[in-house]
Design a protein around this motif. Structure first.
Motif, short mmCIF file in Angstrom:
data_model
loop_
_atom_site.label_atom_id
_atom_site.label_comp_id
_atom_site.label_asym_id
_atom_site.label_seq_id
_atom_site.Cartn_x
_atom_site.Cartn_y
_atom_site.Cartn_z
N UNK A 66 -17.11 27.64 -20.69
CA UNK A 66 -18.55 27.52 -20.98
C UNK A 66 -18.98 28.21 -22.27
N UNK A 67 -18.17 29.14 -22.77
CA UNK A 67 -18.56 29.79 -24.03
C UNK A 67 -18.45 28.80 -25.19
N UNK A 68 -17.61 27.78 -25.02
CA UNK A 68 -17.55 26.73 -26.06
C UNK A 68 -18.82 25.89 -26.06
N UNK A 69 -19.46 25.78 -24.90
CA UNK A 69 -20.73 25.07 -24.84
C UNK A 69 -21.76 25.78 -25.72
N UNK A 70 -21.83 27.10 -25.55
CA UNK A 70 -22.79 27.88 -26.34
C UNK A 70 -22.49 27.72 -27.83
N UNK A 71 -21.23 27.81 -28.18
CA UNK A 71 -20.83 27.75 -29.59
C UNK A 71 -21.23 26.43 -30.25
N UNK A 72 -21.13 25.35 -29.51
CA UNK A 72 -21.35 24.02 -30.10
C UNK A 72 -22.70 23.42 -29.73
N UNK A 73 -23.61 24.24 -29.20
CA UNK A 73 -24.83 23.70 -28.62
C UNK A 73 -25.77 23.07 -29.66
N UNK A 74 -25.65 23.45 -30.90
CA UNK A 74 -26.54 22.85 -31.91
C UNK A 74 -26.00 21.53 -32.43
N UNK A 75 -24.80 21.18 -32.04
CA UNK A 75 -24.25 19.89 -32.47
C UNK A 75 -24.28 19.79 -33.98
N UNK A 76 -24.66 18.62 -34.47
CA UNK A 76 -24.64 18.43 -35.93
C UNK A 76 -26.05 18.52 -36.49
N UNK A 77 -26.83 19.49 -36.00
CA UNK A 77 -28.22 19.61 -36.44
C UNK A 77 -28.53 21.00 -36.97
N UNK A 78 -29.27 21.01 -38.01
CA UNK A 78 -29.62 22.27 -38.65
C UNK A 78 -30.88 22.82 -37.98
N UNK A 79 -30.71 23.41 -36.82
CA UNK A 79 -31.82 23.96 -36.05
C UNK A 79 -31.86 25.46 -36.34
N UNK A 80 -32.96 25.96 -36.92
CA UNK A 80 -32.92 27.32 -37.46
C UNK A 80 -32.81 28.45 -36.44
N UNK A 81 -33.22 28.21 -35.18
CA UNK A 81 -33.13 29.32 -34.22
C UNK A 81 -32.45 28.86 -32.93
N UNK A 82 -31.59 29.71 -32.42
CA UNK A 82 -30.86 29.37 -31.20
C UNK A 82 -30.74 30.60 -30.31
N UNK A 83 -30.84 30.37 -29.01
CA UNK A 83 -30.58 31.45 -28.05
C UNK A 83 -29.89 30.82 -26.83
N UNK A 84 -28.72 31.33 -26.51
CA UNK A 84 -28.01 30.82 -25.34
C UNK A 84 -27.56 32.00 -24.49
N UNK A 85 -27.91 31.96 -23.22
CA UNK A 85 -27.37 32.95 -22.28
C UNK A 85 -26.51 32.20 -21.28
N UNK A 86 -25.25 32.58 -21.20
CA UNK A 86 -24.32 31.91 -20.29
C UNK A 86 -23.94 32.86 -19.17
N UNK A 87 -24.17 32.43 -17.96
CA UNK A 87 -23.73 33.21 -16.80
C UNK A 87 -22.58 32.47 -16.14
N UNK A 88 -21.45 33.12 -16.04
CA UNK A 88 -20.31 32.55 -15.31
C UNK A 88 -20.40 32.98 -13.86
N UNK A 89 -20.35 32.02 -12.95
CA UNK A 89 -20.68 32.32 -11.55
C UNK A 89 -19.52 31.92 -10.62
N UNK A 90 -19.17 32.84 -9.73
CA UNK A 90 -18.17 32.50 -8.70
C UNK A 90 -18.84 31.74 -7.56
#
Lengths: 776, 160
Positions: free
Chosen positions: A329-353
């Motif tokens: 899931x950390x790769x999701x956060x890394x690539x979340x902006x895709x191919x768009x120049x979006x100036x601000x990003x915030x991602x919180x990832x919780x890994x859950x058992x």
């Protein structure tokens, strides 16, 4: 070079053995005196093991032993997790459950018997007393403070919380002109479903104290190291062979309990041991993919420019970590902006058992989730503003160029997203499709057109950012007869690199393609490597081989130069000769090979022989991209989605073999479309797997697809000298949102913004009738 | 139970457990491992062989049910001198396989199609193969492979 091989449609070297049924997958390996394993698995998602009664099973014909978790404790190591993120909670993960089971299908005991049927018969006679505990499968419930805890020693069910933040959020939040959309997206769990299930043969030879393991794996070298650690054997005495592997899609990028147990049992008996996974086991106890809930806040200007994206990810990890579980899931956060120049990003990832099988790498591994999020974002923004999705995308693309750095901190090697988008719009006849859609809407018919313009992260990767090294080894050995052997540390399993690696080497050395033989997968034959995953095999492994071939050429050019009275730098390798560009001075390739091996007149400092190994460390990932258009029709009566057209333009860098690239794209599309429309791997609230057979889990078949229209652009990456980016996962990553966007576009007259995947007829049917898309 | 089965032109006699599956008989007693097992439930088609010319899923046929029959597996499809069957050639030419695990079953299912319908449309090919799962190719190259083979078979028939 006259022998033009790179870029050509060359038939595969792998195929003759495969189309005649003459190759060997794990189950085809038969050894003298072989024993068979059958596992006893938990029928409960969460329970205490009170007692295990194996006496009846032990007395059955052909049974040699029954082992439980207690028998293995302290004698066989734990299942490893390679992801080393800060603050990660890692629960102990024994090969056979100890005291407690945490998912349906968890191995509890193993039967050893002299026959396959005998082992299965006896496993059915092992009785286990369980005391069921409340099962946790729902992510929202699992993170609540009053939830039962799956691993009591860890305190709660949250394995990690990771944050990624970039850009000026104060500016975004204080800008009153921005519109905001809030949306939850569910990315459902999937089964990777390789046609060959997992399997292992372990053969311990007591006299030699060596352990040979044939496993259906993507990572023979990493598996060798881990099995040495788990069994306590000297690594030099362990050999792992990945024989023919019948597909994997990430699911065999792992170290599994059954591999450890097979090695343990083989060492106990000094005999070869075989375990072949049944399909039912495969669906419950081989890793699953995806399974995220993504809560989004999208901030955008009235002209369609997106200014900020917030996302809270709940990632379902399952009950334990497998090799890379928390990293996905950390790769999701890394690539979340895709191919768009979006100036601000915030991602919180919780890994859950939860009380489910572990999730881990399944084709795309975290990136399909990211692409799904951002491509749905673009369409939701377009819908809100009543703009064409093309216009919104163009508004947010960065200009074409190199080393594009986004707010996530990711640096894209090359980018020309406008080019692929333009090409796919032409290929699909986009404007004409929109006119057709308008006509059909007037008649009450639902035609949908969906776009996806994706970028992915491939060629994994720089070792500094990989859990277990991201380099790769390649060896080129010119044999005394002039034939060429190539060894790769990668472990392809259907992708066709025996062919593309031979193309690289034959072209570089100017020798016939048929003279080159490629080997991989045997740790005693091939120098240490990393393996096949993350669309890295050609881009990283192929580059290592390319460099090894350069070293061979350098050495052979020195030898040839002495013979010809020329400078090494003047010489070219072509048509089985080493010669000057004008051909006036020429020597046969084989003659120079002879010089190297007979070693009678070697120039000073030159060692005899012709074998070169090269270890390539990639300076960056690569970032392939593309643009897809899906066209769907909705059946007004049944709610069924009919996939009418699919257009894919992909840029995977330089193309070495267009036939193989097409094959990778097609297969990827089928899996990505499968997720959008049909596939889901479902647990009920008690943690029972509802999709435990192939009858239930909707793997798509030939008649469900339309004809794929594919095309490419070729933007070479500067990250490696071949210019290759990787293509193994592109189709899967790009296609899922194109389909969902198309269906939502079709249903637009009904005022529905989003329906979660898979877009099964029952959900669409309810929407068509004015209801909400609930599954009945 | 004693059974007599002609496999790829060679007759065998064996004494087998009544519950032995045909696929295990072929793979483990006859040593023909080209037939693969993908699901043990007739759904994936990896184990497809020809039984008296008809495609069957050998994971749900008992070896004793094959008593007296003629079986063709992937190993028996090539010509005597090792020349490839048009279907095998078609799969090679058109990149109709990647990992190769479903391939023998796909080829034998397609064999039945071409024996019944020498001029199949693309839709008919897809329909005929719906009992065979492939997870690698997305099926399109398999459709092209079968088209290639159909064309080859027609050309051979005209030539003969």
């Amino acid at each position: 070079m006259s022998s033009k091989l790179l870029g050509e449609r060359i038939k595969r070297k792998e195929d003759p053995r495969l189309i005649q049924g003459r190759s060997h997958y794990v189950d085809d390996i038969q050894l003298c005196g072989m024993l068979y394993l059958a596992f006893v698995r938990s029928p409960h998602a969460h329970a205490e093991i009170k007692a295990i009664h194996s006496e009846a099973a032990q007395k059955m014909p052909g049974v040699l032993a029954v082992y439980t978790g207690a028998d293995l404790e302290g004698r066989l190591g734990l299942i490893p997790c390679a992801a080393g993120m800060e603050g990660l909670k890692v629960p102990p993960h024994p090969c056979l459950a100890l005291r407690r089971v945490r998912y349906v299908g968890e191995p509890v005991a193993v039967v050893v018997a002299s026959g396959r049927y005998q082992a299965v018969d006896a496993a059915a006679q092992v009785e286990v007393d369980y005391e069921p505990l409340p099962a946790i499968t729902d992510l929202d419930k699992a993170v609540s403070s009053d939830s039962p805890v799956i691993h009591e020693s860890l305190g709660d069910n949250i394995a990690f919380v990771a944050k990624l933040e970039g850009g000026d959020w104060k500016a975004v939040e204080s800008d009153a002109s921005l519109k905001v959309i809030r949306q939850r997206l569910v990315n459902q769990r999937l089964a990777p479903l390789s046609m060959e299930t997992r399997g292992v043969v372990a053969s311990y030879s007591p006299g030699e104290d060596t352990l040979t393991v044939w496993s259906s794996t993507q990572i023979p070298h990493l598996l060798k190291t881990q099995l040495a650690v788990m069994t306590g054997m000297d690594e030099a005495r362990v050999r792992v062979i990945a024989p023919e592997v019948g597909g994997a899609f990430g699911s065999k990028l792992n170290v599994y309990a059954e591999e450890g147990v097979a090695c343990f049992v083989s060492r106990q008996f000094g005999k070869p041991v075989k375990w072949i996974e049944s399909r039912r086991e495969n669906l419950m106890a081989t890793i699953h993919g995806r399974d995220q809930i993504d809560d989004l806040e999208i901030y955008f200007r009235p002209d369609g420019k997106v200014m900020g994206l917030k996302c809270h990810i709940l990632a379902n990890l399952g009950a334990y970590h497998q090799l890379l579980t928390p990293a996905i899931p950390t790769l999701t956060a890394l690539m979340i902006l895709g191919c768009y120049n979006i100036p601000a990003v915030f991602v919180e990832t919780k890994g859950v058992f939860t009380n489910t099988m572990s999730t881990d790498a399944y084709r795309g591994a975290g990136r399909p989730e990211a692409t799904y999020i951002i491509e749905r974002v673009m369409d939701m923004v377009a819908r809100e503003l009543n703009l064409d999705p093309v216009e919104v995308r163009l508004k947010n693309f960065p200009p074409p160029g190199k080393d594009i750095v986004l707010a996530t901190g990711v640096s894209y090697d090359t980018a020309n997203y406008q080019k692929t988008l333009k090409k796919v719009l032409t290929l699909s006849g986009y404007k004409k499709l929109r006119r057709e859609q308008a006509r059909l809407r007037k008649k009450g018919k639902y035609l949908g057109i969906g776009l996806s313009t994706y970028v992915e992260i491939c060629a994994m990767g720089p070792s500094s950012r990989m859990p277990a090294g991201g380099w790769e080894s390649g060896t080129v050995r010119v044999e005394p007869t002039g034939k060429v052997t190539v060894l790769s540390g990668t472990s392809p399993h259907g992708q066709g690199e025996e062919t593309s690696f031979a193309q690289i080497v034959a072209e570089e050395l100017g020798v016939p393609y048929d003279d080159v033989t490629v080997y991989h997968g045997d740790t005693n034959q091939v120098p240490m490597g990393i393996g096949t995953f993350g669309s890295r095999t050609t881009a990283v492994g192929g580059t290592a081989i390319y460099h090894a071939a350069q070293r061979i050429k350098k050495k052979m050019a020195r030898l040839a130069a002495v013979k010809l009275g020329a400078k090494p730098s003047e010489l070219v390798f072509r048509d089985g000769k080493i010669e000057t560009e004008d051909g006036s001075k020429s020597v046969k390739f084989g003659e120079v090979v002879g010089e190297a091996y007979f070693a009678k007149q070697l120039p000073p400092g030159l060692a005899p022989g012709l074998v070169e190994n090269y270890v390539f460390e990639p300076p960056n990932y690569t970032y392939p991209f593309g643009a897809h258009v899906a066209v769907v029709e909705i059946d007004n009566e049944t709610g069924e989605v009919n996939l009418r057209n699919y257009f894919a333009v992909d840029d995977c860098g330089r193309i070495l073999n267009p036939m193989l690239v097409d094959g990778q794209i097609h297969g990827g599309l089928a899996q990505g479309i499968g997720q959008a429309l049909w596939e889901e791997h479902v647990y009920d609230e008690n943690g029972q797997l509802l999709t435990g057979t192939l009858m239930d889990c909707a793997a798509p078949r030939a008649h469900q697809f339309c004809w794929f229209e594919t095309a490419n652009t070729e933007t070479r990456t500067p990250v490696n000298p071949l210019g290759v980016k990787g293509v193994g996962e592109a189709g899967t990553i790009g296609s899922t949102p194109a389909i969902v966007n198309a269906v939502m576009d079709a249903l637009r007259p009904l005022g529905v913004r989003h329906i979660d995947m898979p877009l099964k007829p029952e959900k669409i049917w309810q929407v068509l009738r004015g209801g909400s898309p609930q599954v009945v | 139970m004693k059974i007599r089965v002609k496999i790829n032109g060679v007759t065998r006699e064996d004494d087998v457990e009544p519950r032995l599956l045909l696929v295990h008989y072929l793979r483990e007693l006859a040593g023909l491992t080209g037939t693969h097992i993908g699901c043990e439930t007739s759904i994936c088609g990896a184990c497809t062989v020809l039984m008296n010319g008809a495609a069957v899923k050998s994971c749900t046929v008992l070896a004793v049910q094959a008593d007296g029959s003629e079986i063709t597996t992937i190993e028996g499809l090539s010509g005597r001198n090792g020349q490839l069957h048009p279907l095998q050639q078609g799969f090679w030419e058109e990149h109709g396989l990647q990992c190769g695990y479903c391939t023998p079953g796909m080829i034998l299912a397609a064999h039945q199609l071409l024996s019944r319908n020498p001029h199949p449309s693309r839709a008919e090919i897809r329909k005929a193969l719906e009992g065979n799962l492939c997870r690698c190719t997305g099926y399109q190259h398999i459709v092209k492979a079968v088209e290639w083979a159909a064309e080859k078979v027609r050309a051979q028939a005209e030539h003969a």
